[in-house]
Design a protein around this motif. Sequence first.
Motif, PDB file in Angstrom:
ATOM      1  N   GLY A  57       0.808  -1.214   0.000  1.00 58.43           N
ATOM      2  CA  GLY A  57       0.000   0.000   0.000  1.00 58.43           C
ATOM      3  C   GLY A  57       0.838   1.259   0.000  1.00 58.43           C
ATOM      4  N   GLY A  58       0.190   2.377  -0.342  1.00 56.42           N
ATOM      5  CA  GLY A  58       0.887   3.652  -0.439  1.00 56.42           C
ATOM      6  C   GLY A  58       0.840   4.490   0.824  1.00 56.42           C
ATOM      7  N   THR A  59      -0.056   4.126   1.751  1.00 53.93           N
ATOM      8  CA  THR A  59      -0.183   4.880   2.999  1.00 53.93           C
ATOM      9  C   THR A  59      -0.462   3.918   4.148  1.00 53.93           C
ATOM     10  N   ALA A  60      -0.317   4.444   5.342  1.00 54.43           N
ATOM     11  CA  ALA A  60      -0.710   3.735   6.559  1.00 54.43           C
ATOM     12  C   ALA A  60      -1.414   4.762   7.441  1.00 54.43           C
ATOM     13  N   THR A  61      -2.529   4.385   8.047  1.00 55.13           N
ATOM     14  CA  THR A  61      -3.284   5.319   8.871  1.00 55.13           C
ATOM     15  C   THR A  61      -3.312   4.840  10.314  1.00 55.13           C
ATOM     16  N   TRP A  62      -2.999   5.765  11.229  1.00 56.04           N
ATOM     17  CA  TRP A  62      -2.952   5.472  12.661  1.00 56.04           C
ATOM     18  C   TRP A  62      -4.001   6.332  13.364  1.00 56.04           C
ATOM     19  N   PRO A  63      -4.748   5.780  14.319  1.00 52.69           N
ATOM     20  CA  PRO A  63      -5.750   6.587  15.025  1.00 52.69           C
ATOM     21  C   PRO A  63      -5.090   7.700  15.851  1.00 52.69           C
ATOM     22  N   ALA A  64      -5.767   8.842  15.926  1.00 52.13           N
ATOM     23  CA  ALA A  64      -5.214   9.989  16.666  1.00 52.13           C
ATOM     24  C   ALA A  64      -6.232  10.504  17.668  1.00 52.13           C
ATOM     25  N   ASP A  65      -5.762  10.789  18.854  1.00 55.38           N
ATOM     26  CA  ASP A  65      -6.583  11.334  19.916  1.00 55.38           C
ATOM     27  C   ASP A  65      -6.774  12.837  19.702  1.00 55.38           C
ATOM     28  N   GLU A  66      -7.953  13.339  19.992  1.00 52.44           N
ATOM     29  CA  GLU A  66      -8.229  14.774  19.813  1.00 52.44           C
ATOM     30  C   GLU A  66      -7.266  15.635  20.621  1.00 52.44           C
ATOM     31  N   GLN A  67      -6.894  15.185  21.801  1.00 52.23           N
ATOM     32  CA  GLN A  67      -5.967  15.956  22.632  1.00 52.23           C
ATOM     33  C   GLN A  67      -4.586  16.051  21.994  1.00 52.23           C
ATOM     34  N   TRP A  68      -4.159  15.029  21.272  1.00 51.54           N
ATOM     35  CA  TRP A  68      -2.868  15.081  20.575  1.00 51.54           C
ATOM     36  C   TRP A  68      -2.869  16.250  19.599  1.00 51.54           C
ATOM     37  N   TRP A  69      -3.954  16.342  18.810  1.00 49.25           N
ATOM     38  CA  TRP A  69      -4.021  17.388  17.794  1.00 49.25           C
ATOM     39  C   TRP A  69      -3.904  18.768  18.424  1.00 49.25           C
ATOM     40  N   LYS A  70      -4.602  19.010  19.515  1.00 50.93           N
ATOM     41  CA  LYS A  70      -4.550  20.324  20.180  1.00 50.93           C
ATOM     42  C   LYS A  70      -3.122  20.658  20.585  1.00 50.93           C
ATOM     43  N   LYS A  71      -2.444  19.699  21.148  1.00 50.75           N
ATOM     44  CA  LYS A  71      -1.071  19.928  21.595  1.00 50.75           C
ATOM     45  C   LYS A  71      -0.126  20.143  20.418  1.00 50.75           C
ATOM     46  N   TRP A  72      -0.286  19.349  19.385  1.00 49.96           N
ATOM     47  CA  TRP A  72       0.572  19.492  18.208  1.00 49.96           C
ATOM     48  C   TRP A  72       0.342  20.830  17.517  1.00 49.96           C
ATOM     49  N   HIS A  73      -0.914  21.243  17.395  1.00 48.36           N
ATOM     50  CA  HIS A  73      -1.227  22.507  16.718  1.00 48.36           C
ATOM     51  C   HIS A  73      -0.750  23.722  17.494  1.00 48.36           C
ATOM     52  N   ASN A  74      -0.556  23.589  18.796  1.00 46.09           N
ATOM     53  CA  ASN A  74      -0.054  24.694  19.617  1.00 46.09           C
ATOM     54  C   ASN A  74       1.465  24.801  19.624  1.00 46.09           C
ATOM     55  N   SER A  75       2.141  23.861  19.008  1.00 43.68           N
ATOM     56  CA  SER A  75       3.603  23.856  19.035  1.00 43.68           C
ATOM     57  C   SER A  75       4.171  24.972  18.156  1.00 43.68           C
ATOM     58  N   GLY A  76       5.232  25.611  18.638  1.00 45.69           N
ATOM     59  CA  GLY A  76       5.924  26.635  17.868  1.00 45.69           C
ATOM     60  C   GLY A  76       7.040  26.074  17.008  1.00 45.69           C
ATOM     61  N   VAL A  77       7.303  24.773  17.140  1.00 52.43           N
ATOM     62  CA  VAL A  77       8.297  24.086  16.318  1.00 52.43           C
ATOM     63  C   VAL A  77       7.613  22.898  15.651  1.00 52.43           C
ATOM     64  N   PRO A  78       8.195  22.373  14.585  1.00 56.26           N
ATOM     65  CA  PRO A  78       7.572  21.245  13.891  1.00 56.26           C
ATOM     66  C   PRO A  78       7.390  20.019  14.787  1.00 56.26           C
ATOM     67  N   VAL A  79       6.277  19.322  14.551  1.00 58.48           N
ATOM     68  CA  VAL A  79       5.985  18.059  15.228  1.00 58.48           C
ATOM     69  C   VAL A  79       5.794  17.002  14.140  1.00 58.48           C
ATOM     70  N   TYR A  80       6.520  15.909  14.272  1.00 57.20           N
ATOM     71  CA  TYR A  80       6.469  14.835  13.288  1.00 57.20           C
ATOM     72  C   TYR A  80       5.926  13.564  13.929  1.00 57.20           C
ATOM     73  N   PHE A  81       5.114  12.863  13.164  1.00 57.75           N
ATOM     74  CA  PHE A  81       4.601  11.551  13.567  1.00 57.75           C
ATOM     75  C   PHE A  81       5.402  10.517  12.794  1.00 57.75           C
ATOM     76  N   VAL A  82       6.036   9.609  13.506  1.00 59.11           N
ATOM     77  CA  VAL A  82       6.857   8.566  12.893  1.00 59.11           C
ATOM     78  C   VAL A  82       6.200   7.225  13.157  1.00 59.11           C
ATOM     79  N   LEU A  83       5.969   6.478  12.088  1.00 60.16           N
ATOM     80  CA  LEU A  83       5.395   5.147  12.191  1.00 60.16           C
ATOM     81  C   LEU A  83       6.459   4.128  11.783  1.00 60.16           C
ATOM     82  N   VAL A  84       6.887   3.325  12.752  1.00 58.39           N
ATOM     83  CA  VAL A  84       7.865   2.271  12.495  1.00 58.39           C
ATOM     84  C   VAL A  84       7.075   0.995  12.219  1.00 58.39           C
ATOM     85  N   VAL A  85       7.292   0.430  11.054  1.00 65.15           N
ATOM     86  CA  VAL A  85       6.575  -0.769  10.629  1.00 65.15           C
ATOM     87  C   VAL A  85       7.490  -1.980  10.780  1.00 65.15           C
TER      88      VAL A  85
END
Length: 166
Positions: A69-97
């Motif tokens: 497949g071309g993508t992989a999708t991981w569930p995300a908690d709403e609280q994660w998004w709030k914290k990530w969007h408030n960051s002043g530096v880049p936030v990366y999600f890394v998926l180790v397969v």
Amino acid sequence: MDIATLGPNGCKARFGVAYLRAICSQAGVGFTETSIDEDVLAIDGKIEFAVADARVQVKCTGKFRINGGGTATWPADEQWWKKWHNSGVPVYFVLVVMDPDDQPSWLDHRGDGTMHRAAAFWVRVDKMSQASGITVPKSQRLTADTLRQWSSDVDACFQPQPQGGY
């Protein structure tokens, strides 16, 4: 005699962070892991660049195939998004397969070295629209070269922004 003290999820979590550390080591950058009791920003650690750190959330799974497949999708908690969007530096999600998802096969100890039977993929999440899942493109393979790109992303956070004219 079984020597294991970690459960299956704990083993994968440790392997995911160790895999990221190996790539950071190859690129010559430091990685500081967030203490478990201090994981309040929905990140597992920080990659240490010269100007500032990038934040990283790491997940490790055997639910996907490296070449499937071309993508992989991981569930995300709403609280994660709030914290990530408030960051002043880049936030990366890394998926180790892990492929295959068989713990004894995660590492292949050969005569010419030890091979990780895994690959990591990434996506920047601090600027991504909130969704119930994080879609990670498998075209974005995590390598030492990726960390050069991330360093540029961090640097851009501290560059003067052009001012609009009247």
